[in-house]
Design a protein around this motif. Structure first.
Motif, PDB file in Angstrom:
ATOM      1  N   THR A 180     -79.634  30.149 -12.698  1.00  0.00           N
ATOM      2  CA  THR A 180     -79.040  30.364 -11.371  1.00  0.00           C
ATOM      3  C   THR A 180     -80.107  30.703 -10.340  1.00  0.00           C
ATOM      4  N   MET A 181     -81.009  31.587 -10.720  1.00  0.00           N
ATOM      5  CA  MET A 181     -82.059  31.989  -9.792  1.00  0.00           C
ATOM      6  C   MET A 181     -83.040  30.835  -9.528  1.00  0.00           C
ATOM      7  N   SER A 182     -83.251  29.992 -10.532  1.00  0.00           N
ATOM      8  CA  SER A 182     -84.121  28.829 -10.337  1.00  0.00           C
ATOM      9  C   SER A 182     -83.547  27.893  -9.282  1.00  0.00           C
ATOM     10  N   LEU A 183     -82.233  27.688  -9.326  1.00  0.00           N
ATOM     11  CA  LEU A 183     -81.586  26.837  -8.331  1.00  0.00           C
ATOM     12  C   LEU A 183     -81.688  27.445  -6.937  1.00  0.00           C
ATOM     13  N   MET A 184     -81.620  28.769  -6.852  1.00  0.00           N
ATOM     14  CA  MET A 184     -81.786  29.420  -5.559  1.00  0.00           C
ATOM     15  C   MET A 184     -83.182  29.175  -5.001  1.00  0.00           C
ATOM     16  N   ALA A 235     -74.245  26.444  -3.727  1.00  0.00           N
ATOM     17  CA  ALA A 235     -74.161  25.488  -4.837  1.00  0.00           C
ATOM     18  C   ALA A 235     -73.732  24.103  -4.341  1.00  0.00           C
ATOM     19  N   ALA A 236     -72.750  24.071  -3.434  1.00  0.00           N
ATOM     20  CA  ALA A 236     -72.265  22.791  -2.911  1.00  0.00           C
ATOM     21  C   ALA A 236     -73.344  22.085  -2.099  1.00  0.00           C
ATOM     22  N   ILE A 237     -74.093  22.857  -1.295  1.00  0.00           N
ATOM     23  CA  ILE A 237     -75.165  22.272  -0.486  1.00  0.00           C
ATOM     24  C   ILE A 237     -76.246  21.679  -1.381  1.00  0.00           C
ATOM     25  N   LEU A 238     -76.652  22.436  -2.412  1.00  0.00           N
ATOM     26  CA  LEU A 238     -77.707  21.953  -3.315  1.00  0.00           C
ATOM     27  C   LEU A 238     -77.251  20.721  -4.074  1.00  0.00           C
ATOM     28  N   LEU A 239     -75.989  20.693  -4.489  1.00  0.00           N
ATOM     29  CA  LEU A 239     -75.460  19.515  -5.180  1.00  0.00           C
ATOM     30  C   LEU A 239     -75.476  18.306  -4.246  1.00  0.00           C
ATOM     31  N   PHE A 257     -93.167  24.524   0.277  1.00  0.00           N
ATOM     32  CA  PHE A 257     -93.056  25.406  -0.891  1.00  0.00           C
ATOM     33  C   PHE A 257     -92.812  26.848  -0.464  1.00  0.00           C
ATOM     34  N   LEU A 258     -92.091  26.994   0.623  1.00  0.00           N
ATOM     35  CA  LEU A 258     -91.767  28.327   1.137  1.00  0.00           C
ATOM     36  C   LEU A 258     -90.430  28.798   0.558  1.00  0.00           C
ATOM     37  N   PHE A 259     -90.507  29.751  -0.352  1.00  0.00           N
ATOM     38  CA  PHE A 259     -89.316  30.404  -0.881  1.00  0.00           C
ATOM     39  C   PHE A 259     -89.572  31.898  -1.065  1.00  0.00           C
ATOM     40  N   HIS A 260     -90.730  32.372  -0.627  1.00  0.00           N
ATOM     41  CA  HIS A 260     -91.185  33.716  -0.944  1.00  0.00           C
ATOM     42  C   HIS A 260     -90.352  34.818  -0.307  1.00  0.00           C
TER      43      HIS A 260
END
Length: 409
Positions: free
Chosen positions: A14-18, A151-155, A196-199
């Motif tokens: 779950t956190m990886s998908l975030m 989740a819907a946006i990522l899908l 690669f900005l997720f920090h």
């Protein structure tokens, strides 16, 4: 057997998908065009290098117990506690550059796509205002809306991304990837940093995973690896589809000169309504999701900042401070998409999520770890120095188009 209960934080998957959802934004649309003059192979090298650097600093931040315990008031306060008050205010300034810069990029990028691909009955400025009303309005609902929609946006992004690659497959020609000009690669590294900005998500990861450093690092590794693969596949598809030069507005150098996201010249070149529609959905999902996440975070950041510095805690004032500057800049400078992406990456991200974490690792490290931190500081410092030189007009990146003459189609 130990009676101590194991840490049971949020699942790694779950956190990886975030993480993946947070790093997919305007950066993926800007990468192929900003790296364009360098050619495909220097681009792939530069993207992997930046991914490794950003992964390293993310690992450094994930290992900090203060972030997991929530003992700091955000990353600026954290760096202030670890590196001194100068580092705190440097982090505040860098954070503002990132937040305001990416919001401006999302507004101008979305407007550019809509205006260039559709014959709209309203002007460019009206398009910007309409999109702003929707995006900023949704951001007003806070993280609750974002969590429900994530989740819907990522899908949706994944499905549309795969559809774009499939539709491009029949138009790719590996011969277009033969040109190389490594001298142009450094100028594009700042935009790679934005990809690669997720920090900003790391303090949340620390809390959600209850300080389990190994689990956090796996989440960061898997999530960023998925983002890396998507970025590499995307830039390869674009470089193998678009000619380097063309008399029409369908070339990499043409898009580079006009600050266009990659989906614009691709849609014109293919002349496919389906590709145009799918590309629009992908771009809107990517930039709107990122706009919401950064808009919500900026409101919280400014609310704390105005409360600390001015004794003012007003949500209306905070909303205006958060969203009006990007709107004004977007309307005054509508073709600033790639320019602002460079500024965000080369200055804001380079300082806040590059040099400061690496400096922290250098102070905390011993032996080989200290050497690795020093190398990271040097590389981030070179990117920052190059970007500052560009902003002050000390360097000029103007590709020699005659060099590409034999690749013209």
């Amino acid at each position: 057997m130990s009676s101590e209960s194991p840490k049971t934080g949020a699942p790694v998957f779950t956190m990886s998908l975030m993480v993946t959802g947070n790093l997919l934004g305007a950066g993926i649309l800007a990468l192929p065009i900003n790296f364009g003059p360098a050619g495909l192979y220097p681009t792939l090298f530069g993207i992997v290098l930046v991914w490794a650097l950003m992964l390293y600093t993310a690992f450094v931040l994930a290992a900090q117990p203060d972030l997991a315990c929530g003992e700091t008031g955000g990353l600026p306060s954290f760096f202030g506690a670890k590196l001194g008050q100068g580092a705190k205010w440097l982090a505040v300034a860098a954070d503002l550059v990132i937040f305001y810069g990416v919001l401006t990029a999302y507004l101008t990028g979305t407007t550019t796509i809509l205006v260039n691909l559709f014959h709209l009955p309203i002007g460019r400025m009206a398009v910007t205002v309409c999109y702003f009303v929707v995006a900023a309005g949704l951001a007003s609902f806070g993280m609750g809306l974002l969590r429900r929609c994530n989740a819907a946006i990522l899908l949706g992004m994944t499905v549309t991304f795969l559809a774009l690659i499939v539709m491009l497959a029949g138009h790719m020609d590996i011969a277009r990837a033969g040109h190389m000009r490594f001298g142009f690669m450094p100028a594009a590294l700042p935009v790679a940093l934005t990809a690669f900005l997720f920090h900003n998500l790391i303090p949340t990861l620390c809390r959600e995973m209850r300080g389990d450093v190994a689990a956090m690092r796996r989440s960061i590794l898997y999530g960023s690896l998925l983002g890396l693969v998507m970025n590499l596949v995307w830039v390869t598809a674009v470089f193998c589809t678009l000619p380097m030069e063309s008399p029409k507005a369908t070339s990499i150098l043409g898009a580079f000169a006009h600050n266009l996201p990659a989906t614009v010249p691709l849609s014109i070149l293919l002349g496919s309504q389906l590709f145009q529609d799918v590309g629009l959905v992908f771009a809107i999902l990517a930039m709107t999701a990122a706009f919401l996440a950064n808009g919500v975070a900026l409101q919280g950041f400014l609310l704390d900042l105005t409360d600390t510095c001015l004794g003012l805690r007003n949500t209306v004032v905070t909303w205006l401070l958060a969203f009006m500057p990007p709107l004004v800049v977007s309307m005054v400078y509508p073709d600033i998409f790639l320019v602002v992406m460079n500024l965000v990456g080369g200055v804001g991200i380079c300082l806040l999520f590059g040099i400061l974490p690496a400096l922290l690792a250098y102070r905390q490290g011993l032996g080989g770890k200290k050497t690795l931190a020093a190398v990271a500081i040097l590389l981030f410092g070179l990117i920052l120095g190059f970007e500052v030189a560009q902003e002050f007009g000390l360097t000029h990146i103007l590709p020699d188009t005659e060099y590409w003459h034999h690749f013209r189609e």
